[in-house]
Design a protein around this motif. Structure first.
Motif, short mmCIF file in Angstrom:
data_model
loop_
_atom_site.label_atom_id
_atom_site.label_comp_id
_atom_site.label_asym_id
_atom_site.label_seq_id
_atom_site.Cartn_x
_atom_site.Cartn_y
_atom_site.Cartn_z
N HIS A 1 0.83 -1.20 0.00
CA HIS A 1 0.00 0.00 0.00
C HIS A 1 0.87 1.25 0.00
CE1 HIS A 1 -3.05 2.89 0.85
NE2 HIS A 1 -2.65 3.11 2.08
N PRO A 2 0.78 2.10 -1.05
CA PRO A 2 1.53 3.35 -1.06
C PRO A 2 0.81 4.42 -0.23
CG PRO A 2 0.31 3.12 -3.12
CD PRO A 2 0.04 1.87 -2.31
N TYR A 3 1.06 4.42 1.05
CA TYR A 3 0.33 5.25 2.00
C TYR A 3 0.47 6.75 1.68
CZ TYR A 3 -0.95 7.33 6.52
OH TYR A 3 -1.53 8.09 7.52
N LEU A 4 -0.67 7.43 1.60
CA LEU A 4 -0.82 8.86 1.30
C LEU A 4 -0.50 9.21 -0.14
CD1 LEU A 4 0.31 10.80 4.51
CD2 LEU A 4 -1.92 9.87 3.91
N ASP A 5 -0.41 8.22 -1.01
CA ASP A 5 -0.28 8.47 -2.45
C ASP A 5 -1.68 8.81 -2.97
OD1 ASP A 5 -0.06 8.45 -5.19
OD2 ASP A 5 1.08 6.59 -5.30
N SER A 6 -2.05 10.08 -2.88
CA SER A 6 -3.41 10.49 -3.25
C SER A 6 -3.76 10.23 -4.71
CB SER A 6 -3.61 11.97 -2.91
OG SER A 6 -3.62 12.17 -1.52
N PRO A 7 -2.88 10.50 -5.68
CA PRO A 7 -3.24 10.21 -7.07
C PRO A 7 -3.58 8.75 -7.32
CG PRO A 7 -1.40 11.73 -7.00
CD PRO A 7 -1.61 11.27 -5.59
N THR A 8 -2.80 7.82 -6.73
CA THR A 8 -3.10 6.40 -6.90
C THR A 8 -4.42 6.04 -6.23
OG1 THR A 8 -0.77 5.78 -7.09
CG2 THR A 8 -2.30 4.06 -6.42
N ALA A 9 -4.61 6.50 -4.99
CA ALA A 9 -5.86 6.23 -4.30
C ALA A 9 -7.05 6.85 -5.04
CB ALA A 9 -5.80 6.76 -2.87
N GLY A 10 -6.83 8.00 -5.66
CA GLY A 10 -7.89 8.63 -6.43
C GLY A 10 -8.33 7.78 -7.61
N LEU B 1 4.33 5.48 9.37
CA LEU B 1 3.63 4.70 8.36
C LEU B 1 4.11 5.06 6.95
CD1 LEU B 1 -0.05 4.69 9.69
CD2 LEU B 1 1.60 2.81 9.74
N ILE B 2 4.37 6.33 6.70
CA ILE B 2 4.89 6.75 5.40
C ILE B 2 6.23 6.05 5.11
CG2 ILE B 2 5.87 8.70 4.10
CD1 ILE B 2 3.83 10.50 5.60
N ILE B 3 7.11 6.05 6.10
CA ILE B 3 8.43 5.46 5.91
C ILE B 3 8.33 3.95 5.72
CG2 ILE B 3 10.64 5.00 7.05
CD1 ILE B 3 10.15 7.78 8.48
N GLU B 4 7.54 3.28 6.56
CA GLU B 4 7.40 1.83 6.45
C GLU B 4 6.80 1.44 5.11
OE1 GLU B 4 7.36 -2.26 7.05
OE2 GLU B 4 8.58 -0.65 7.92
#
Length: 395
Positions: A157-166, A249-252
């Motif tokens: 999961h690419p956490y906080l990757d808004s474009p992908t989640a969008g 979480l971003i780093i992990e």
């Protein structure tokens, strides 16, 4: 037994029979739920449905109204532009759909973690969104709830990757339309925190990525639109406790995806000792997570060198919004006491979106933090957009 008593008992008996009959009629969908017909055509195009199963743990009000639910696996697009399989949940109201099909609302969840077990589709509560989903279904909307890439599906999961989640959000709408077959191409969205960034990105991407869909507007609550500022705060030792947890979480998540992100470049020995606890969203470690977060010091999580800071800055910039003019109006709600996302970061993202030509109404709420932002206006605002009323803007 007197004639009057006999008559009274007869009336009571009739009432009992009537009550039981009405109760049986109302509760029959719960006692004997129907199995919905779910379309699963397959394919690899964005939004293509790979698998769909009936969701059987619907709230009782959904069951009584004969609403349908599904857990769905569908295709989307990863950060590199390649096809990826993701998961989510969809709902359709009971009864006859209006002309053109049920309008659909996408619900984008906030931070639940970065492991498969964290996926909202894995729980009856949908990561805290089931109440909102039930209200929307009751109001006559189909609902799409994406898990996001790497939650409940293969990969990380690419956490906080808004474009992908969008894109995951948009493709969940496509999937719900396919599965149920009587859902409109008109959609709106609501998301908070991580989901606020996801729904903002879905709004921006919709016109380009999904021209067959017709967005009417999105509500973005405490959105994680641009968190690049976390890097400077980490270097200065001024991250809040909530921001240290988010940074971990971003780093992990980044380290799981890219070997160039070496965990020890972003943590002290103190943080490393509790790293698995800090990453947990389920199981026995979760009970220790709050204490582990509280024990983190100002410099325990964040880049240890200029090179590490530059690498993390580049990553967060690739996640940041806005990237283009929004496809539909936005209502952005945030608090001036947010300890996860500094309010000036949200104000600046709104200003930049306005400069790109977006229609934005923003509400900077005094004294509100991250999880207590007043969203009471959201449903009415979305209904106005579906009704075709002009969207207000304070750009």
């Amino acid at each position: 037994m007197t004639g009057r008593l006999k008559a009274a008992l007869a009336v009571i008996a009739v009432l009992i029979v009537a009550i039981l009959a009405i109760g049986s009629f109302v509760l029959w969908p719960v006692i004997s739920p129907s199995t919905p017909d779910l379309a699963v055509p397959g394919g690899s195009a964005p939004g293509a449905v790979v698998e769909a199963t009936a969701k059987t743990d619907l709230p009782i009000l959904m069951q009584i109204s004969r609403a349908k639910g599904t857990v769905v696996e569908y295709m989307s697009t990863d950060p590199t532009g390649r096809p990826v399989q993701v998961s989510g949940v969809g709902f359709e109201p009971g009864g006859d759909a209006p002309e053109g099909g049920w309008p659909v609302v996408a619900l984008a969840h906030g931070t639940v973690g970065i492991d498969d077990a964290c996926a909202p589709s894995r729980s009856a509560e949908l990561g805290g969104l089931i109440g909102i989903a039930q209200a929307l279904v009751g109001a006559g909307y189909a609902v799409a709830v994406p898990d996001y890439q790497g939650l409940g599906s293969p990969g990380e999961h690419p956490y906080l990757d808004s474009p992908t989640a969008g894109r995951n959000v948009i493709d969940s709408i496509r999937a719900v339309r396919t599965v149920f077959g009587n859902v409109s191409n008109r959609w709106a969205g609501y998301g908070g925190s991580q989901g606020g960034g996801a729904i903002w990105a879905a709004n921006e991407e919709s016109a380009r990525y999904a021209p067959e869909l017709s967005p009417v507007g999105t509500v973005d609550a405490a959105p994680a639109a641009d968190v690049v500022g976390l890097v400077a705060k980490a270097r200065a030792g001024t991250l809040t406790s909530d921001q240290r947890a988010a940074m971990q979480l971003i780093i992990e998540a980044a380290a799981r995806i890219d070997p160039a992100f070496v965990r020890d470049d972003y943590r002290t020995a103190t943080a490393a000792a509790e790293w698995d606890v800090l990453s947990a969203c389920s199981g026995p470690l979760v009970s220790r997570r709050d204490a582990a977060i509280a024990a983190l010091g100002p410099g325990d999580v964040g880049p240890r060198s200029d090179a590490a800071a530059a690498r993390l800055t580049e990553l967060l910039r690739s996640y940041a919004l806005p990237r283009m003019k929004a496809s539909a109006p936005m209502l952005v709600l945030y608090g001036d006491a947010d300890t996860f996302i500094d309010p000036e970061w949200t104000r600046d993202a709104v200003r930049r979106s306005c400069a790109l030509g977006s229609v934005v109404e923003s509400s900077d709420q005094p004294g509100k933090g991250h999880g207590d932002v007043d969203i009471s206006s959201a449903l009415g605002w979305l209904k106005d957009r579906f009704d075709g009323k002009p969207a207000p803007s304070n750009c």
